[in-house]
Design an enzyme around this catalytic site. Structure first.
Site, PDB file in Angstrom:
ATOM      1  N   LYS A  80       0.714  -1.299  -0.363  1.00 12.26           N
ATOM      2  CA  LYS A  80      -0.104  -0.099  -0.209  1.00 12.26           C
ATOM      3  C   LYS A  80       0.651   1.034   0.092  1.00 12.26           C
ATOM      4  O   LYS A  80       2.002   1.064   0.633  1.00 12.26           O
ATOM      5  CB  LYS A  80      -0.755   0.158   1.549  1.00 12.26           C
ATOM      6  CG  LYS A  80      -1.493  -0.834   0.936  1.00 12.26           C
ATOM      7  CD  LYS A  80      -2.683  -0.702   2.868  1.00 12.26           C
ATOM      8  CE  LYS A  80      -4.067  -1.758   2.520  1.00 12.26           C
ATOM      9  NZ  LYS A  80      -4.974  -1.979   1.595  1.00 12.26           N
ATOM     10  N   ARG A 114     -10.527 -11.509   1.824  1.00  6.93           N
ATOM     11  CA  ARG A 114     -11.340 -12.943   1.555  1.00  6.93           C
ATOM     12  C   ARG A 114     -10.273 -13.579   1.992  1.00  6.93           C
ATOM     13  O   ARG A 114     -11.006 -14.988   1.398  1.00  6.93           O
ATOM     14  CB  ARG A 114     -11.660 -12.076   0.035  1.00  6.93           C
ATOM     15  CG  ARG A 114     -10.353 -12.324  -0.816  1.00  6.93           C
ATOM     16  CD  ARG A 114     -10.765 -11.844  -2.242  1.00  6.93           C
ATOM     17  NE  ARG A 114     -10.578 -10.003  -2.001  1.00  6.93           N
ATOM     18  CZ  ARG A 114     -11.217  -9.230  -2.996  1.00  6.93           C
ATOM     19  NH1 ARG A 114     -11.139  -9.300  -4.552  1.00  6.93           N
ATOM     20  NH2 ARG A 114     -10.869  -7.653  -2.510  1.00  6.93           N
TER      21      ARG A 114
HETATM   22  N1  BES Z   1      -7.975  -3.708   4.278  1.00  3.86           N
HETATM   23  C1  BES Z   1      -8.412  -3.502   3.373  1.00  3.86           C
HETATM   24  C2  BES Z   1      -9.303  -2.839   2.841  1.00  3.86           C
HETATM   25  C3  BES Z   1      -9.844  -1.448   3.548  1.00  3.86           C
HETATM   26  C4  BES Z   1      -9.147  -0.582   3.265  1.00  3.86           C
HETATM   27  C5  BES Z   1      -9.885  -1.445   4.480  1.00  3.86           C
HETATM   28  C6  BES Z   1      -9.678   1.206   3.265  1.00  3.86           C
HETATM   29  C7  BES Z   1     -10.126   0.550   5.274  1.00  3.86           C
HETATM   30  C8  BES Z   1      -9.798   1.296   4.627  1.00  3.86           C
HETATM   31  C9  BES Z   1      -8.454  -4.648   2.141  1.00  3.86           C
HETATM   32  O1  BES Z   1      -7.400  -5.327   2.024  1.00  3.86           O
HETATM   33  C10 BES Z   1      -8.038  -3.782   1.287  1.00  3.86           C
HETATM   34  O2  BES Z   1      -6.321  -3.592   0.900  1.00  3.86           O
HETATM   35  N2  BES Z   1      -8.079  -3.909   0.042  1.00  3.86           N
HETATM   36  C11 BES Z   1      -8.131  -4.237  -1.617  1.00  3.86           C
HETATM   37  C12 BES Z   1      -8.383  -4.799  -1.919  1.00  3.86           C
HETATM   38  C13 BES Z   1      -8.336  -4.482  -4.208  1.00  3.86           C
HETATM   39  C14 BES Z   1      -6.656  -5.017  -4.255  1.00  3.86           C
HETATM   40  C15 BES Z   1      -9.128  -5.924  -4.841  1.00  3.86           C
HETATM   41  C16 BES Z   1      -8.847  -2.660  -1.844  1.00  3.86           C
HETATM   42  O3  BES Z   1     -10.004  -2.368  -1.135  1.00  3.86           O
HETATM   43  O4  BES Z   1      -7.667  -1.502  -2.658  1.00  3.86           O
HETATM   44 ZN    ZN Z   2      -5.464  -5.641   2.253  1.00  5.34          ZN
END
Ligand code: BES
Ligand code: ZN
Ligand code: ZN
Length: 484
Positions: free
Chosen positions: A260, A334
């Site tokens: 990230k 997931r």
């Molecule tokens: N934990 C994150 C989702 C999230 C983002 C929660 C911001 C709270 C605030 C999750 O694991 C994630 O990173 N999801 C990705 C999925 C994508 C790679 C398909 C996302 O939402 O960017």
């Molecule tokens: Zn994530």
């Protein structure tokens, strides 16, 4: 916090502060001290606060008037805000003597008292556990609630629910160097001991034996082993309906190799919210003594990049035998839920399974911070959660799960992939469709709590930080489903 019930008239209150809530068109009480107040000074519009010193003319020293707005726009959350506002005012002037009137025109006393007490207890919690000078913060130890009716049951319900929510907030506020997966397992063990719940902990070696390769894949980049905690309430009471709540417990989500951006990454300490919330639900359900069986489960691990971390393109076989192409290591929630859901569905066979997960950033894009995304394969479960959300003000909105969305997660080189095609379109829905591959025939609801897991600016009864959302919502829904 201790709540004393007083069956007296507001005029007989002897506290330092008496708090009263009024609609816009209601006339002001206690003429002896309010007759000099012009209508413009306290209109009673929603959220307005006015404090009047009685100058010795009443038994109480000050009255706090709280505006409820127009009666036709009333909702119970105004009373949570009233309770929170009264408590914060008292704490702000460091008094220990507060009475709150739960006599609200046209609202039944049980609902009113529960909402007011919830608001007050929630407002009394502040995220100060890591401040070295605790004395700077004043907390009330008790307050009185004034009502004409018998309200003890609802004061008790409010206490259990709001204290369970605060318990979630306090644990969830721990950052990743403190709240490790092992530490979360310790919290689960402590709760089991306190509330006499059965507990099973699956360690890494158990997961290896059970072939929970999706969890193990996410864990690969972390030096800390993963853990699955399974708490059971009323275990073995086979005449009671069995429900399961399942939480995502990523103690820190760096994204892994699909790392990230640095900005805001600290918020990913809250990626364990679903897991901690299952503990709060187990605590509340057992203290409320709900006539159900409950299995509360979470899987916890970090999601970290390292030389041993899972890589984009890796293929893993989940517990239920489905193969998953991991195209983005940041879509890890997931993955850990896939093994957890399929294991619980197979081993425990619950009537209904509800998962809570900070699953997708796309959920925040879709609903912002005011509603939780709800996904379900069953109208009854979905309606129970919707109704519970309106009552608790932990509101949900049902999202679609048409089969076209499931098409979007079909993989080239495995059964399914962990991100959707079409560049992230409908990202929350494709994530939910992914989970659906692992629930078998179980009635199920998925709550995507990304965006509502923590709050950036405090409001009338919740401070900044972990919100503890979901405890009141799910308890209310479970109770409603069990009654049918
Ligand atoms: N934990 C994150 C989702 C999230 C983002 C929660 C911001 C709270 C605030 C999750 O694991 C994630 O990173 N999801 C990705 C999925 C994508 C790679 C398909 C996302 O939402 O960017
Ligand atoms: Zn994530
Ligand atoms: Zn995550």
């Amino acid at each position: 916090m201790q709540i004393n019930i007083k069956k007296i008239e507001p005029a007989d209150v002897k506290s330092e502060i008496l708090a009263i809530a009024l609609y816009q068109d209601e006339s002001l009480p206690f003429a002896e001290i309010t007759k000099g107040i012009r209508k413009e000074e306290f209109t009673g519009k929603s959220g307005q606060v006015s404090i009047i010193d009685s100058q010795g003319k009443t038994n109480f020293r000050k009255v706090l008037l709280y505006g409820l707005g127009e009666s036709k726009e009333f909702n119970l959350d105004l009373l949570r805000r009233f309770g929170g506002t009264a408590l914060r005012y008292a704490a702000g002037i460091k008094t220990t003597s507060l009475s709150i009137s739960a006599n609200i025109v046209e609202v039944n006393s049980s609902d009113a008292v529960q909402a007011i007490c919830e608001g007050a207890i929630l407002a009394n919690y502040k995220p100060i556990q890591f401040k070295s000078k605790q004395d700077d913060y004043f907390e009330l130890k008790e307050f009185d609630v004034i009502s004409k009716e018998n309200i003890a049951e609802y004061v008790n319900r409010a206490s259990i629910l709001a204290n369970s929510q605060n318990y979630v907030r306090e644990i969830n506020e721990n950052p990743a160097n403190i709240a490790t997966p092992q530490k979360l397992a310790e919290h689960a063990k402590n709760l089991a001991k306190q509330n006499k719940l059965d507990i099973t902990i699956l360690e890494k070696k158990d997961m290896e034996k059970l072939k929970m390769n999706a969890i193990l894949g996410v864990n690969q980049g972390s030096p800390l082993p993963p853990v699955m905690a399974i708490l059971e309430y009323n275990k073995g009471k086979m005449n009671l309906p069995l429900y399961a709540v399942i939480g995502k417990g990523i103690t820190f989500d760096s994204g892994g190799i699909s790392i990230k951006p640095a900005k805001g990454m600290q918020e990913m300490k809250y990626d364990k919210t679903g897991a901690v919330t299952t503990l709060g639900i187990a605590k509340a359900v057992s203290e409320l003594k709900l006539p159900i069986r409950l299995v509360a489960v979470f899987t916890a691990t970090e999601n970290m990049p390292s030389g041993s971390a899972q890589k984009p393109g890796d293929i893993v076989t989940a517990y239920n035998g489905k193969t998953i192409e991991v195209l983005n290591t940041d879509a890890e929630g997931r993955l850990i839920l896939s093994d957890t859901l399929s294991y619980i569905a197979k081993e425990k066979k619950p009537e209904v399974m509800i998962d809570l997960a900070t699953l997708t950033g796309a959920m925040i894009v879709a609903l912002g911070k005011y509603r939780i995304g709800l996904f379900s394969n069953d109208d009854t479960v979905s309606n129970a959660l919707y109704g519970a959300g309106e009552k608790t003000f932990e509101r949900v909105w049902r999202m679609p799960m048409d089969k076209e969305y499931s098409e979007m997660i079909k993989a080239d080189f495995a059964d399914i992939k962990n991100i959707g095609s079409e560049g992230g379109e409908a990202g929350s829905i494709t994530a939910a469709c992914f989970l659906k591959e692992f629930i078998g025939e179980t009635k199920w609801a998925h709550l995507d709590i990304a965006g509502v897991d923590n709050i950036a600016e405090r409001h009338a009864y919740l401070d900044k930080g972990a919100s503890g959302i979901g405890v009141r919502l799910v308890c209310e829904a479970l109770e409603k489903m069990a009654k049918k």
